[in-house]
Design a protein around this motif. Structure first.
Motif, PDB file in Angstrom:
ATOM      1  N   PRO A 219       0.220   8.372 -15.318  1.00 53.47           N
ATOM      2  CA  PRO A 219      -0.684   7.327 -14.825  1.00 53.47           C
ATOM      3  C   PRO A 219      -0.375   5.947 -15.375  1.00 53.47           C
ATOM      4  O   PRO A 219      -0.547   4.945 -14.666  1.00 53.47           O
ATOM      5  N   ASP A 220       0.062   5.867 -16.641  1.00 51.55           N
ATOM      6  CA  ASP A 220       0.354   4.557 -17.233  1.00 51.55           C
ATOM      7  C   ASP A 220       1.513   3.876 -16.509  1.00 51.55           C
ATOM      8  O   ASP A 220       1.493   2.660 -16.283  1.00 51.55           O
ATOM      9  N   LEU A 221       2.521   4.661 -16.142  1.00 50.55           N
ATOM     10  CA  LEU A 221       3.661   4.103 -15.424  1.00 50.55           C
ATOM     11  C   LEU A 221       3.229   3.570 -14.057  1.00 50.55           C
ATOM     12  O   LEU A 221       3.593   2.459 -13.658  1.00 50.55           O
ATOM     13  N   ALA A 222       2.426   4.359 -13.333  1.00 51.07           N
ATOM     14  CA  ALA A 222       1.952   3.934 -12.021  1.00 51.07           C
ATOM     15  C   ALA A 222       1.105   2.676 -12.132  1.00 51.07           C
ATOM     16  O   ALA A 222       1.255   1.734 -11.341  1.00 51.07           O
ATOM     17  N   ASP A 223       0.202   2.634 -13.111  1.00 51.23           N
ATOM     18  CA  ASP A 223      -0.659   1.465 -13.291  1.00 51.23           C
ATOM     19  C   ASP A 223       0.162   0.229 -13.653  1.00 51.23           C
ATOM     20  O   ASP A 223      -0.144  -0.889 -13.209  1.00 51.23           O
TER      21      ASP A 223
ATOM     22  N   ARG B 235       0.806  -1.219   0.000  1.00 49.06           N
ATOM     23  CA  ARG B 235       0.000   0.000   0.000  1.00 49.06           C
ATOM     24  C   ARG B 235       0.836   1.265   0.000  1.00 49.06           C
ATOM     25  O   ARG B 235       0.516   2.216  -0.747  1.00 49.06           O
ATOM     26  N   PRO B 236       1.913   1.367   0.794  1.00 51.61           N
ATOM     27  CA  PRO B 236       2.704   2.611   0.756  1.00 51.61           C
ATOM     28  C   PRO B 236       3.271   2.920  -0.631  1.00 51.61           C
ATOM     29  O   PRO B 236       3.235   4.067  -1.070  1.00 51.61           O
ATOM     30  N   LEU B 237       3.795   1.905  -1.326  1.00 49.97           N
ATOM     31  CA  LEU B 237       4.326   2.146  -2.666  1.00 49.97           C
ATOM     32  C   LEU B 237       3.211   2.567  -3.613  1.00 49.97           C
ATOM     33  O   LEU B 237       3.382   3.484  -4.426  1.00 49.97           O
ATOM     34  N   GLU B 238       2.051   1.921  -3.527  1.00 50.17           N
ATOM     35  CA  GLU B 238       0.939   2.291  -4.397  1.00 50.17           C
ATOM     36  C   GLU B 238       0.507   3.729  -4.146  1.00 50.17           C
ATOM     37  O   GLU B 238       0.157   4.458  -5.088  1.00 50.17           O
ATOM     38  N   SER B 239       0.534   4.178  -2.900  1.00 47.82           N
ATOM     39  CA  SER B 239       0.182   5.565  -2.584  1.00 47.82           C
ATOM     40  C   SER B 239       1.196   6.533  -3.182  1.00 47.82           C
ATOM     41  O   SER B 239       0.834   7.596  -3.692  1.00 47.82           O
ATOM     42  N   VAL B 240       2.482   6.165  -3.116  1.00 43.60           N
ATOM     43  CA  VAL B 240       3.531   7.006  -3.704  1.00 43.60           C
ATOM     44  C   VAL B 240       3.345   7.091  -5.221  1.00 43.60           C
ATOM     45  O   VAL B 240       3.412   8.177  -5.820  1.00 43.60           O
ATOM     46  N   LEU B 241       3.108   5.952  -5.872  1.00 44.86           N
ATOM     47  CA  LEU B 241       2.927   5.937  -7.314  1.00 44.86           C
ATOM     48  C   LEU B 241       1.698   6.746  -7.725  1.00 44.86           C
ATOM     49  O   LEU B 241       1.717   7.451  -8.746  1.00 44.86           O
TER      50      LEU B 241
ATOM     51  N   THR C  16       2.009  -0.993 -10.435  1.00 44.85           N
ATOM     52  CA  THR C  16       1.043  -1.521  -9.468  1.00 44.85           C
ATOM     53  C   THR C  16       0.468  -2.853  -9.921  1.00 44.85           C
ATOM     54  O   THR C  16       0.386  -3.810  -9.130  1.00 44.85           O
ATOM     55  N   SER C  17       0.063  -2.954 -11.191  1.00 37.89           N
ATOM     56  CA  SER C  17      -0.530  -4.203 -11.678  1.00 37.89           C
ATOM     57  C   SER C  17       0.488  -5.342 -11.676  1.00 37.89           C
ATOM     58  O   SER C  17       0.152  -6.492 -11.358  1.00 37.89           O
ATOM     59  N   THR C  18       1.737  -5.034 -12.013  1.00 36.65           N
ATOM     60  CA  THR C  18       2.787  -6.056 -12.000  1.00 36.65           C
ATOM     61  C   THR C  18       2.993  -6.601 -10.595  1.00 36.65           C
ATOM     62  O   THR C  18       3.054  -7.826 -10.385  1.00 36.65           O
ATOM     63  N   LEU C  19       3.093  -5.709  -9.616  1.00 40.95           N
ATOM     64  CA  LEU C  19       3.355  -6.140  -8.245  1.00 40.95           C
ATOM     65  C   LEU C  19       2.148  -6.855  -7.634  1.00 40.95           C
ATOM     66  O   LEU C  19       2.313  -7.798  -6.855  1.00 40.95           O
TER      67      LEU C  19
ATOM     68  N   VAL D 203       9.787  -7.576  -6.444  1.00 43.23           N
ATOM     69  CA  VAL D 203       9.401  -6.289  -5.883  1.00 43.23           C
ATOM     70  C   VAL D 203       9.988  -5.171  -6.749  1.00 43.23           C
ATOM     71  O   VAL D 203      10.826  -5.398  -7.620  1.00 43.23           O
ATOM     72  N   PHE D 204       9.552  -3.941  -6.495  1.00 40.40           N
ATOM     73  CA  PHE D 204      10.009  -2.788  -7.260  1.00 40.40           C
ATOM     74  C   PHE D 204      11.467  -2.474  -6.929  1.00 40.40           C
ATOM     75  O   PHE D 204      11.890  -2.527  -5.780  1.00 40.40           O
TER      76      PHE D 204
END
Length: 311
Positions: free
Chosen positions: A30-34, A14-20, A37-40, A91-92
């Motif tokens: 947005p495409d980079l964040a998605d 969740r913390p990484l998703e909030s940062v992204l 997130t979808s990969t992880l 992981v990222f």
């Protein structure tokens, strides 16, 4: 080519998703964040066994994700998972975001997000000037324990000893869940609130996660804990079930449905657990300050007062 500003971020969850999500909104990626997130989330599902992999070889998947042909594509790495039967998890690792097309902030240069298991500690050792991490870790490590409780993220900087660290909280991201007081009906006061005042007069056991002991001491204040005996869930025991067995406890809640399923009453929300933007103020220069301002802003829904940046 301008300067590269490296920012420490969590590797997963969740913390990484909030940062992204913050970067997606402020830097229009947005495409980079998605993608990240979808990969992880897919890899987490594989690790938990809720889906079957098309390719069972984790190294093959890692090579596919971390393409070296595109210098701005996200990269991933393997993390040793300490859970039995799941020794490796993708992981990222890092990603580079050019700033040329960003409307606000620096005119050129780039931001590099770098995954760290504990970004706060990387800032403490001066590896980074900026980073994101859970407010919990700061409570667990550097916020001074005093008789009075710390109840807001906005109060944390005043409880950090300057001799201990140069890291300060800049703002929160608003991805808030709460450390909540909960009790069985037998222990909860029948005609009063289940809150800090109740704890001041309470004598007996209080169930908490061992990793949160220092956090709970900071959040409740040492005065309220004088007649309280900490109890800890047994290994592999669900936290809410252990609290129900003890009668009183503190644990993270989102909706509180699991606590209610165990017959627990929800009391005061003692402290918000939130991802926060951090800075090591001794490492901040003009370029870092520009990026910090880009990530801050009055669009953040956080209880931490925005704009109180450390000079």
């Amino acid at each position: 080519m301008g300067e590269t500003i490296s920012i420490a971020v969590p590797r997963k969850g969740r913390p990484l998703e909030s940062v992204l999500d913050r970067f997606a909104r402020r830097l229009s990626v947005p495409d980079l964040a998605d993608d990240i997130t979808s990969t992880l989330r897919h890899e987490k599902a594989l690790t938990k066994g809720t889906i079957d992999p098309d390719d069972g070889n984790v190294y093959h998947r890692l090579a596919t994700y971390s393409s070296v042909e595109d210098s701005t594509a996200p990269e991933y790495t393997l993390l040793r998972d300490n859970r039995a039967g799941n020794p490796r998890r993708i992981v990222f690792d890092s990603v580079t975001i050019p700033l040329e097309d960003v409307d606000a902030g620096p005119d050129d240069g780039e931001i590099q997000l770098v995954g760290r298991e504990e970004p706060f500690r990387a800032l403490r050792t001066h590896e980074f000037a900026l980073g994101f991490d859970s407010a919990d870790l700061i409570l667990e490590e550097v916020v001074e324990l005093r008789p009075e409780p710390v109840g807001r993220i906005a109060d944390m900087n005043a409880r950090i000893d300057p001799a201990d660290t140069d890291v300060r909280v800049v703002t929160g991201l608003g991805d808030t869940v709460y450390h909540t007081l909960m009790a069985t009906p037998e222990v909860a006061p029948p005609a009063a609130a289940l809150d800090r005042d109740f704890l001041e007069a309470y004598e007996g056991p209080l169930c908490i996660e061992p990793r949160y002991e220092r956090l709970v001491r900071a959040v409740l204040g040492t005065r309220a804990l004088e007649d309280i005996d900490f109890r800890y869930p047994a290994e592999d025991r669900e936290e809410e079930a252990a609290i129900a067995e003890t009668g009183l406890g503190v644990y993270l809640t989102v909706t509180g449905s699991t606590a209610r399923d165990h017959g627990l009453l929800l009391g005061e929300q003692l402290f918000p657990s939130e991802t926060v933007l951090l800075e090591n103020h001794s490492e901040v220069d003009e370029s870092v300050a520009a990026v910090r301002s880009l990530l801050n802003g009055d669009d953040l829904e956080t209880e931490l007062a925005v704009g109180n940046e450390v000079a």
